[in-house]
Write an enzyme that holds these catalytic residues in place. Structure first.
Site, PDB file in Angstrom:
ATOM      1  N   ASP A 126      41.569  39.904  32.877  1.00 55.79           N
ATOM      2  CA  ASP A 126      42.478  38.933  32.540  1.00 55.79           C
ATOM      3  C   ASP A 126      41.858  37.022  32.703  1.00 55.79           C
ATOM      4  OD1 ASP A 126      42.422  38.638  35.037  1.00 55.79           O
ATOM      5  OD2 ASP A 126      43.962  39.132  35.523  1.00 55.79           O
ATOM      6  N   GLU A 127      40.246  37.207  33.087  1.00 51.78           N
ATOM      7  CA  GLU A 127      40.169  35.954  33.413  1.00 51.78           C
ATOM      8  C   GLU A 127      39.683  36.042  32.143  1.00 51.78           C
ATOM      9  OE1 GLU A 127      37.131  35.184  36.187  1.00 51.78           O
ATOM     10  OE2 GLU A 127      38.170  36.550  37.965  1.00 51.78           O
ATOM     11  N   TYR A 153      31.594  33.065  34.220  1.00 53.10           N
ATOM     12  CA  TYR A 153      32.155  34.945  33.925  1.00 53.10           C
ATOM     13  C   TYR A 153      32.962  34.853  32.807  1.00 53.10           C
ATOM     14  CZ  TYR A 153      34.167  38.633  35.669  1.00 53.10           C
ATOM     15  OH  TYR A 153      35.157  39.598  34.731  1.00 53.10           O
ATOM     16  N   LYS A 157      32.938  37.456  29.296  1.00 55.77           N
ATOM     17  CA  LYS A 157      33.669  38.107  29.178  1.00 55.77           C
ATOM     18  C   LYS A 157      34.932  38.077  27.757  1.00 55.77           C
ATOM     19  CE  LYS A 157      34.118  41.639  31.622  1.00 55.77           C
ATOM     20  NZ  LYS A 157      33.630  42.651  31.558  1.00 55.77           N
TER      21      LYS A 157
HETATM   22  P1  NAD Z   1      30.561  45.342  40.097  1.00 61.06           P
HETATM   23  O1  NAD Z   1      29.856  43.749  40.270  1.00 61.06           O
HETATM   24  O2  NAD Z   1      31.324  45.799  41.035  1.00 61.06           O
HETATM   25  O3  NAD Z   1      29.206  46.105  39.620  1.00 61.06           O
HETATM   26  C1  NAD Z   1      28.494  45.783  38.028  1.00 61.06           C
HETATM   27  C2  NAD Z   1      27.796  46.943  38.476  1.00 61.06           C
HETATM   28  O4  NAD Z   1      26.974  46.676  36.976  1.00 61.06           O
HETATM   29  C3  NAD Z   1      26.940  47.064  39.113  1.00 61.06           C
HETATM   30  O5  NAD Z   1      26.256  48.647  39.523  1.00 61.06           O
HETATM   31  C4  NAD Z   1      25.308  46.609  38.337  1.00 61.06           C
HETATM   32  O6  NAD Z   1      23.823  47.166  38.977  1.00 61.06           O
HETATM   33  C5  NAD Z   1      26.242  46.876  36.995  1.00 61.06           C
HETATM   34  N1  NAD Z   1      24.479  46.171  35.962  1.00 61.06           N
HETATM   35  C6  NAD Z   1      25.013  44.671  36.265  1.00 61.06           C
HETATM   36  N2  NAD Z   1      24.176  44.967  35.021  1.00 61.06           N
HETATM   37  C7  NAD Z   1      23.906  45.745  34.741  1.00 61.06           C
HETATM   38  C8  NAD Z   1      23.133  45.453  33.505  1.00 61.06           C
HETATM   39  N3  NAD Z   1      22.386  44.799  32.878  1.00 61.06           N
HETATM   40  N4  NAD Z   1      23.043  46.878  32.600  1.00 61.06           N
HETATM   41  C9  NAD Z   1      22.997  48.182  33.378  1.00 61.06           C
HETATM   42  N5  NAD Z   1      23.950  48.234  34.447  1.00 61.06           N
HETATM   43  C10 NAD Z   1      24.395  47.200  35.675  1.00 61.06           C
HETATM   44  O7  NAD Z   1      31.650  44.998  39.442  1.00 61.06           O
HETATM   45  P2  NAD Z   1      33.142  45.727  39.102  1.00 61.06           P
HETATM   46  O8  NAD Z   1      34.034  44.546  40.093  1.00 61.06           O
HETATM   47  O9  NAD Z   1      33.260  47.115  39.523  1.00 61.06           O
HETATM   48  O10 NAD Z   1      33.675  45.095  37.772  1.00 61.06           O
HETATM   49  C11 NAD Z   1      33.360  46.416  36.114  1.00 61.06           C
HETATM   50  C12 NAD Z   1      33.828  45.932  35.784  1.00 61.06           C
HETATM   51  O11 NAD Z   1      35.020  45.401  35.239  1.00 61.06           O
HETATM   52  C13 NAD Z   1      33.558  44.706  34.797  1.00 61.06           C
HETATM   53  O12 NAD Z   1      33.452  44.938  34.042  1.00 61.06           O
HETATM   54  C14 NAD Z   1      34.374  43.462  35.194  1.00 61.06           C
HETATM   55  O13 NAD Z   1      33.879  42.257  33.997  1.00 61.06           O
HETATM   56  C15 NAD Z   1      35.469  44.307  34.866  1.00 61.06           C
HETATM   57  N6  NAD Z   1      36.934  43.766  35.953  1.00 61.06           N
HETATM   58  C16 NAD Z   1      36.343  43.415  37.385  1.00 61.06           C
HETATM   59  C17 NAD Z   1      37.684  43.194  37.893  1.00 61.06           C
HETATM   60  C18 NAD Z   1      37.517  43.442  39.292  1.00 61.06           C
HETATM   61  O14 NAD Z   1      39.191  42.568  40.287  1.00 61.06           O
HETATM   62  N7  NAD Z   1      36.790  43.584  40.181  1.00 61.06           N
HETATM   63  C19 NAD Z   1      39.003  43.374  37.470  1.00 61.06           C
HETATM   64  C20 NAD Z   1      39.357  43.620  35.861  1.00 61.06           C
HETATM   65  C21 NAD Z   1      37.622  43.704  35.307  1.00 61.06           C
HETATM   66  O1  DAU Z   2      40.989  39.107  37.832  1.00 62.99           O
HETATM   67  C1  DAU Z   2      39.981  39.561  37.115  1.00 62.99           C
HETATM   68  C2  DAU Z   2      38.675  39.157  38.031  1.00 62.99           C
HETATM   69  O2  DAU Z   2      38.498  39.473  39.825  1.00 62.99           O
HETATM   70  C3  DAU Z   2      37.071  39.923  37.713  1.00 62.99           C
HETATM   71  O3  DAU Z   2      36.992  40.097  36.206  1.00 62.99           O
HETATM   72  C4  DAU Z   2      36.365  39.315  38.655  1.00 62.99           C
HETATM   73  O4  DAU Z   2      35.721  40.158  38.318  1.00 62.99           O
HETATM   74  C5  DAU Z   2      36.525  39.751  39.880  1.00 62.99           C
HETATM   75  O5  DAU Z   2      35.476  38.896  40.850  1.00 62.99           O
HETATM   76  C6  DAU Z   2      37.928  39.220  39.926  1.00 62.99           C
HETATM   77  O6  DAU Z   2      37.627  37.535  40.253  1.00 62.99           O
HETATM   78  P1  DAU Z   2      38.160  36.234  41.216  1.00 62.99           P
HETATM   79  O7  DAU Z   2      37.926  34.964  41.435  1.00 62.99           O
HETATM   80  O8  DAU Z   2      39.940  36.742  41.541  1.00 62.99           O
HETATM   81  O9  DAU Z   2      37.952  37.262  42.504  1.00 62.99           O
HETATM   82  P2  DAU Z   2      37.328  36.749  43.731  1.00 62.99           P
HETATM   83  O10 DAU Z   2      37.441  37.936  44.895  1.00 62.99           O
HETATM   84  O11 DAU Z   2      36.328  36.466  43.662  1.00 62.99           O
HETATM   85  O12 DAU Z   2      38.786  35.471  44.730  1.00 62.99           O
HETATM   86  C7  DAU Z   2      39.449  36.343  44.752  1.00 62.99           C
HETATM   87  C8  DAU Z   2      40.277  34.810  44.452  1.00 62.99           C
HETATM   88  O13 DAU Z   2      40.184  34.434  46.371  1.00 62.99           O
HETATM   89  C9  DAU Z   2      40.289  34.113  43.906  1.00 62.99           C
HETATM   90  O14 DAU Z   2      41.427  32.376  43.651  1.00 62.99           O
HETATM   91  C10 DAU Z   2      38.873  32.802  45.237  1.00 62.99           C
HETATM   92  C11 DAU Z   2      39.569  32.918  46.933  1.00 62.99           C
HETATM   93  N1  DAU Z   2      38.213  33.186  47.379  1.00 62.99           N
HETATM   94  C12 DAU Z   2      37.505  34.375  47.535  1.00 62.99           C
HETATM   95  C13 DAU Z   2      35.985  34.493  48.188  1.00 62.99           C
HETATM   96  C14 DAU Z   2      35.263  34.863  47.172  1.00 62.99           C
HETATM   97  C15 DAU Z   2      38.523  33.032  48.571  1.00 62.99           C
HETATM   98  O15 DAU Z   2      39.384  32.287  49.060  1.00 62.99           O
HETATM   99  N2  DAU Z   2      37.483  32.590  49.509  1.00 62.99           N
HETATM  100  C16 DAU Z   2      36.196  33.726  49.604  1.00 62.99           C
HETATM  101  O16 DAU Z   2      35.153  33.758  49.606  1.00 62.99           O
END
Ligand code: NAD
Ligand code: DAU
Length: 341
Positions: A126-127, A153, A157
């Site tokens: 959603d970012e 980031y 994306k």
């Molecule tokens: P994460 O950082 O936990 O995991 C990423 C994985 O990708 C790791 O296992 C890493 O080793 C692998 N990776 C990184 N670079 C690579 C490369 N060049 N080749 C092969 N593998 C590689 O991430 P996540 O939180 O599980 O997110 C997964 C996907 O979902 C991402 O594309 C992220 O943008 C998307 N996403 C995450 C969230 C969230 O809240 N975490 C929400 C919406 C979308």
């Molecule tokens: O919205 C989807 C995204 O959510 C994904 O695309 C990203 O991969 C995932 O990392 C996440 O991004 P955010 O930046 O929202 O997540 P994060 O956990 O880093 O932070 C969540 C919120 O908390 C954000 O407003 C920043 C705040 N935060 C984060 C950290 C790590 C703090 O206040 N303190 C902290 O130490």
């Protein structure tokens, strides 16, 4: 049916692998992961010996390596979770985000074209829509909301999303894209808000809340995201974007206080620290399309999901202790030492 899951040693990818192996007994799942700091092979230990599963350590930016595994496995579907995923790291060092998130996606799609893959699914966020004001709770991101990114980031994306849709229009590659809100659940890397706060609270360390803590995120239990992706790769229309989110908006400060409550700790641990640069104020997904078209709805309520997640971190200390005792310590000091003085 053979499904490639890239980034499957990370948070959401590993949960997706568990979900798919459990749900589709006749599928072969191949995890492609380069094991960056965020990838953890121990996460996959329970499926390593499953004959329906294969792990391959390959970077999605390694064209030869990717071609070779496509040649060996001839996948029907590719689901791309692999990415650099942490906003704070992208602010420190954008280059690797462009390399992995954009070029890696292109290399995967070129292989999909070459080997006639039937569906390439891009897991997006959603970012890509930027943020919404805090005083307009009536506004939500729909699939038609213009892309307007804030961090390196999210810009990487969004670039990948555009490339994926261009491959559909130009080459007819059967693609789909999901844009999901913030996930939480088991196996999330300790750098992200919820695990960071749980682990710091357990260790009696300060809880660093950026700015005033009023920023809002829309939280979804990771298994609900996995179900959405499974539905899209089977029933979603090619060339289409689906927003995924469960209308569960929370202020960061309220999440931190809830975690403190679950763990029976004291709110004096909270420390308001210097804000993230360009910090998005509010994310809020309108999931009407995926609900109406594919019948998806979230199943885990936030209160229940958060309790389950905290319990998972309590029950799996070995998993995260190994992580935080390694290079993570250096990262943590770099990001937080100055903020916490
Ligand atoms: P994460 O950082 O936990 O995991 C990423 C994985 O990708 C790791 O296992 C890493 O080793 C692998 N990776 C990184 N670079 C690579 C490369 N060049 N080749 C092969 N593998 C590689 O991430 P996540 O939180 O599980 O997110 C997964 C996907 O979902 C991402 O594309 C992220 O943008 C998307 N996403 C995450 C969230 C969230 O809240 N975490 C929400 C919406 C979308
Ligand atoms: O919205 C989807 C995204 O959510 C994904 O695309 C990203 O991969 C995932 O990392 C996440 O991004 P955010 O930046 O929202 O997540 P994060 O956990 O880093 O932070 C969540 C919120 O908390 C954000 O407003 C920043 C705040 N935060 C984060 C950290 C790590 C703090 O206040 N303190 C902290 O130490």
């Amino acid at each position: 049916m053979t499904v490639f899951v890239t980034g499957g040693a990370g948070f959401i990818g590993s949960n997706f692998i568990f979900y798919m192996l459990h749900k589709h007994h006749d599928y072969r799942i191949v995890c492609i992961d380069s094991l960056t700091y965020a990838g953890n092979l121990s996460t996959l230990s329970s499926v390593m010996d499953d004959p329906a599963f294969r792990f391959a350590r390959i970077s999605i930016t390694d064209k030869e390596g990717i071609d070779k595994i496509f040649e060996e496995e001839h996948p029907d579907t590719v689901v791309n979770f692999a990415a650099e995923s942490h906003v704070d790291r992208s602010i420190e060092n954008p280059s690797i985000f462009l390399e992995t998130n954009i070029i890696g996606t292109q290399i995967l799609m070129d292989a999909c074209r070459k080997y006639g893959v039937k569906r390439f699914h891009q897991v997006s966020t959603d970012e890509v829509y930027g943020d919404l004001p805090l005083d307009r709770p009536d506004l939500f991101f729909t699939e038609k909301t213009p892309l307007k990114t804030s961090s390196p980031y999210s810009a990487s994306k969004a670039s990948a999303d555009l490339l994926v849709l261009a491959y559909h229009r130009t080459y007819g590659l059967p693609v789909s894209v999901s844009r999901c809100s913030n996930n939480y659940g088991p196996y999330q890397f300790p750098e992200k808000l919820i695990p960071l706060m749980v682990i710091n609270a357990l260790n009696g360390k300060p809880l660093p809340v950026y700015g005033s803590g009023e920023n809002v995120r829309d939280w979804l239990y990771v298994e609900d995201h996995c179900k959405a992706v499974d539905l899209i790769i089977h029933n979603g229309e090619a060339g289409t974007v689906y927003n995924v989110g469960g209308h569960n908006e929370m202020r960061n400060i309220d999440i931190v206080k809830t975690i403190i409550g679950i763990l029976g700790k004291d709110e004096s641990l909270i420390k308001f620290v210097e804000d993230r640069k360009g910090h998005d104020r509010r994310y809020a997904i309108d999931p009407a399309k995926i609900s109406t078209d594919l019948g998806w709805k979230p199943e885990t309520a936030f209160a229940e999901g958060l309790k389950k997640t905290v319990q998972w971190y309590l029950d799996n200390q070995i998993w995260w202790e190994e992580i935080i005792s390694g290079e993570y310590r250096e990262y943590y000091d770099k990001m937080y030492a100055k903020r916490l003085v």
